[in-house]
Design a protein around this motif. Structure first.
Motif, PDB file in Angstrom:
ATOM      1  N   ASP A 289       0.822  -1.207   0.000  1.00  0.00           N
ATOM      2  CA  ASP A 289       0.000   0.000   0.000  1.00  0.00           C
ATOM      3  C   ASP A 289       0.861   1.264   0.000  1.00  0.00           C
ATOM      4  OD1 ASP A 289      -2.241  -1.549   0.073  1.00  0.00           O
ATOM      5  OD2 ASP A 289      -2.831  -1.043   2.120  1.00  0.00           O
TER       6      ASP A 289
ATOM      7  N   ILE B 143     -11.088   7.151  -2.721  1.00  0.00           N
ATOM      8  CA  ILE B 143     -11.465   6.126  -1.745  1.00  0.00           C
ATOM      9  C   ILE B 143     -10.547   4.911  -1.820  1.00  0.00           C
ATOM     10  CG2 ILE B 143     -13.317   4.550  -1.038  1.00  0.00           C
ATOM     11  CD1 ILE B 143     -13.814   7.429  -0.354  1.00  0.00           C
ATOM     12  N   GLY B 144      -9.935   4.701  -2.980  1.00  0.00           N
ATOM     13  CA  GLY B 144      -9.131   3.494  -3.140  1.00  0.00           C
ATOM     14  C   GLY B 144     -10.032   2.298  -3.372  1.00  0.00           C
ATOM     15  N   GLY B 145      -9.610   1.154  -2.920  1.00  0.00           N
ATOM     16  CA  GLY B 145     -10.427  -0.036  -3.135  1.00  0.00           C
ATOM     17  C   GLY B 145      -9.714  -1.286  -2.695  1.00  0.00           C
TER      18      GLY B 145
ATOM     19  N   ARG C  66     -10.763  -4.223  -0.901  1.00  0.00           N
ATOM     20  CA  ARG C  66     -10.993  -4.704   0.468  1.00  0.00           C
ATOM     21  C   ARG C  66     -10.779  -3.677   1.571  1.00  0.00           C
ATOM     22  NH1 ARG C  66      -7.587 -10.288   0.230  1.00  0.00           N
ATOM     23  NH2 ARG C  66      -8.904 -11.465  -1.203  1.00  0.00           N
ATOM     24  N   TYR C  67     -10.074  -2.597   1.307  1.00  0.00           N
ATOM     25  CA  TYR C  67      -9.870  -1.560   2.328  1.00  0.00           C
ATOM     26  C   TYR C  67      -9.224  -2.124   3.591  1.00  0.00           C
ATOM     27  CZ  TYR C  67     -13.439   0.199  -0.839  1.00  0.00           C
ATOM     28  OH  TYR C  67     -14.141   0.540  -1.961  1.00  0.00           O
ATOM     29  N   GLU C  68      -8.471  -3.202   3.442  1.00  0.00           N
ATOM     30  CA  GLU C  68      -7.880  -3.861   4.614  1.00  0.00           C
ATOM     31  C   GLU C  68      -6.924  -2.953   5.372  1.00  0.00           C
ATOM     32  OE1 GLU C  68      -7.053  -8.399   4.355  1.00  0.00           O
ATOM     33  OE2 GLU C  68      -6.674  -7.576   2.365  1.00  0.00           O
TER      34      GLU C  68
ATOM     35  N   HIS D 152      -6.975   0.298   5.767  1.00  0.00           N
ATOM     36  CA  HIS D 152      -7.717   1.245   6.599  1.00  0.00           C
ATOM     37  C   HIS D 152      -8.323   0.540   7.816  1.00  0.00           C
ATOM     38  CE1 HIS D 152      -7.249   4.081   3.342  1.00  0.00           C
ATOM     39  NE2 HIS D 152      -7.871   3.272   2.506  1.00  0.00           N
TER      40      HIS D 152
ATOM     41  N   ILE E 181     -14.202   2.149   7.785  1.00  0.00           N
ATOM     42  CA  ILE E 181     -15.138   2.308   6.668  1.00  0.00           C
ATOM     43  C   ILE E 181     -15.925   3.612   6.796  1.00  0.00           C
ATOM     44  CG2 ILE E 181     -17.147   1.301   5.519  1.00  0.00           C
ATOM     45  CD1 ILE E 181     -14.437  -0.118   5.031  1.00  0.00           C
TER      46      ILE E 181
ATOM     47  N   LEU F 271     -13.837   6.474   5.474  1.00  0.00           N
ATOM     48  CA  LEU F 271     -13.843   6.543   4.012  1.00  0.00           C
ATOM     49  C   LEU F 271     -15.171   7.089   3.494  1.00  0.00           C
ATOM     50  CD1 LEU F 271     -12.139   3.125   3.170  1.00  0.00           C
ATOM     51  CD2 LEU F 271     -11.127   5.397   2.908  1.00  0.00           C
TER      52      LEU F 271
ATOM     53  N   TRP G  29      -5.031   6.628  -2.977  1.00  0.00           N
ATOM     54  CA  TRP G  29      -4.601   5.371  -2.363  1.00  0.00           C
ATOM     55  C   TRP G  29      -4.308   4.373  -3.477  1.00  0.00           C
ATOM     56  CZ3 TRP G  29      -4.287   6.302   2.714  1.00  0.00           C
ATOM     57  CH2 TRP G  29      -5.186   7.192   3.303  1.00  0.00           C
TER      58      TRP G  29
ATOM     59  N   GLN H 289     -18.642  -6.839   0.415  1.00  0.00           N
ATOM     60  CA  GLN H 289     -18.410  -5.752  -0.534  1.00  0.00           C
ATOM     61  C   GLN H 289     -19.709  -5.017  -0.858  1.00  0.00           C
ATOM     62  OE1 GLN H 289     -15.252  -4.797  -2.182  1.00  0.00           O
ATOM     63  NE2 GLN H 289     -16.607  -3.043  -2.425  1.00  0.00           N
TER      64      GLN H 289
END
Length: 468
Positions: A188, A242-244, A246-248, A250, A277, A280, A312, A437
């Motif tokens: 990341d 926002i990215g993407g 899985r957002y693990e 964050h 979450i 975001l 991100w 998701q």
């Protein structure tokens, strides 16, 4: 991330296809008597980067009779990836005059279907690339060799090197066996348009992880300062995206996780994950500094447009940004921020290379697998920036072929901040994640808080995870 592809089949289809495999194909892994030919090792501390093109095979090598064929399956179909694999093929065959390497590349959307068919027919490739979600399923079915058994007899196996970065190999040990080796690593990172920051006299983020002042709160304040909206609410410039995937990062930085460590229960509704979450979602709905993901606005404000201040992403995308952004504006790569005083987590992602337990060329296949993931065979991956180095001794060679240098310390020092959670090993994760998701998208659309929306699917997701 480098270690993923979008063509994964559903769990039900995957398990159904695996169920077609014959009993003989489910036999235990390799015998303990195998003693493969040791692969070469690069020096622990390289003295200078190697940027030269690979040496072409000599005429003698070209005419050598190759009595053994090793088949390697991958989904590397783009031009750059095929060039890397061709270089690795040339390098391996030059060092192993009796072995021919057959690379079988399949587009990601078709890859798993084709791979499962070869296993069902007992014609599986000797070495295959898998996502880490798929690895546990293959391992549980006895389709992967225990690589510890093969590496232990070799005194100079790279698995004994002291400069392997922490945790990168151990994550591939499942049920006490080394089921695969790390391949194609990513990490990341936050991409920053320095031109936009300079135009508003904003300071860029710290360039390394040691500065504890680079927090999520500071990232939000910077995004707010860099967002420009018209009187009608439309955006001329956005502060962040926002990215993407899985957002693990964050979720874990906020102190949460999607699933329990044993993989048997959902944890996304708990305070840490929900806070990540909600943060975001607030970028879009409350602060209006970001576009909702997968919308026309998000596509119009992609980082390459020059109208997005921060994005991100992952370190492997530097090579892509050098092409699509080039020098149209000043940009660089920075560390992900820290969540308050929580320990920092920098999510990394590798795929896996496995050795089929039914390989008919076991020793030669292990020789290749050990070589291509080791300090010699992985050089094309490292020097082009396609993969972060597994070995600290190769850090000086990272991205040396690409040209303009960016802030590579983000990738090289990121492994110091690993996730405390193991790879996803529950065979039902793919099905469960699709449900998660969908719920995340509902939060982004304003359907409720993350705790409420994700809490509402807890029982459903737990039931999916409990399936046998």
């Amino acid at each position: 991330m480098t270690g993923s592809f979008s063509g994964a089949v559903s769990r039900r289809a995957l398990l159904a296809a695996l169920g077609m495999l014959s009993l003989s194909a489910c036999a235990p892994g390799v015998a303990t008597s195998a003693t493969p030919k040791p692969a070469e090792s690069a020096p622990s501390t390289p003295t200078a980067p190697s940027t030269a093109a690979p040496v072409a095979p000599t005429a003698a090598a070209a005419t050598t009779t190759r009595t053994t064929k090793v088949v390697w399956s991958n989904w590397a179909v783009d031009a750059g990836s095929k060039d890397r694999l061709a270089e690795q093929k040339d390098g391996f065959e030059a060092a192993r005059r009796s072995v021919a390497l057959d690379i079988q590349n399949t587009p990601s959307a078709e890859y798993m279907t084709k791979l499962l068919a070869t296993y069902a027919a007992d014609q599986a490739p000797d070495v295959s690339r898998l996502n880490t979600e798929q690895l546990p399923i293959f391992a549980a079915r006895g389709q992967t060799s225990d690589l510890d058994v093969l590496s232990t007899p070799a005194a100079d196996s790279w698995l004994k090197r002291a400069d392997i970065k922490p945790g990168l190999v151990d994550r591939y040990r499942l049920a006490g066996k080394l089921a695969g080796l790390p391949y194609g690593g990513d990490m990341d990172a936050l991409y920053v348009n320095r031109t936009l920051l300079g135009a508003t006299n904003q300071s860029v983020p710290p360039s390394d992880y040691e500065d504890a002042t680079w927090t999520y709160d500071r990232a939000l304040a910077l995004a707010q300062a860099l967002t420009k909206r018209r009187a009608d609410g439309g955006a001329d410039q956005l502060g962040i995206d926002i990215g993407g995937y899985r957002y693990e990062g964050h979720v874990e930085n906020a102190g949460g996780s999607w699933f329990s460590i044993d993989g048997r229960s959902f944890r996304g509704h708990e305070p840490g994950a929900a806070a990540g979450i909600d943060w975001l979602a607030a970028l879009v709905r409350k602060h209006k500094v970001a576009a909702a993901p997968a919308t026309d606005e998000s596509r119009a404000f992609a980082f390459a447009s020059g109208k997005l201040a921060m994005s991100w992403s992952s370190v492997s995308q530097v090579s892509n940004r050098l092409r699509d952004v080039a020098d149209r504006f000043d940009w660089d790569v920075y560390p992900v921020p820290r969540w308050g005083t929580n320990p920092r987590v920098v999510k990394s992602g590798f795929s896996a290379l496995i050795l089929s337990a039914r390989s008919k060329q076991r020793d030669a296949a292990w020789d290749f697998l050990h070589w291509v993931t080791g300090p010699v065979g992985s050089l094309p991956d490292v020097e082009t920036g396609w993969s972060v180095p597994v070995f600290s001794g190769l850090d000086s060679r990272y991205f040396v072929r690409v040209g303009p240098k960016k802030n590579l310390s983000v990738a090289l020092n990121g492994p110091k901040y690993p996730s405390k959670f193991p790879m996803w090993t529950n065979p039902n994760y793919a099905e469960a994640w699709r449900r998660v998701q969908t719920a995340i998208e509902q939060v982004f659309q304003g359907a409720g808080t993350a705790a409420d929306v994700l809490g509402g699917i807890r029982a459903e997701v737990d039931a999916m995870l409990a399936k046998s």
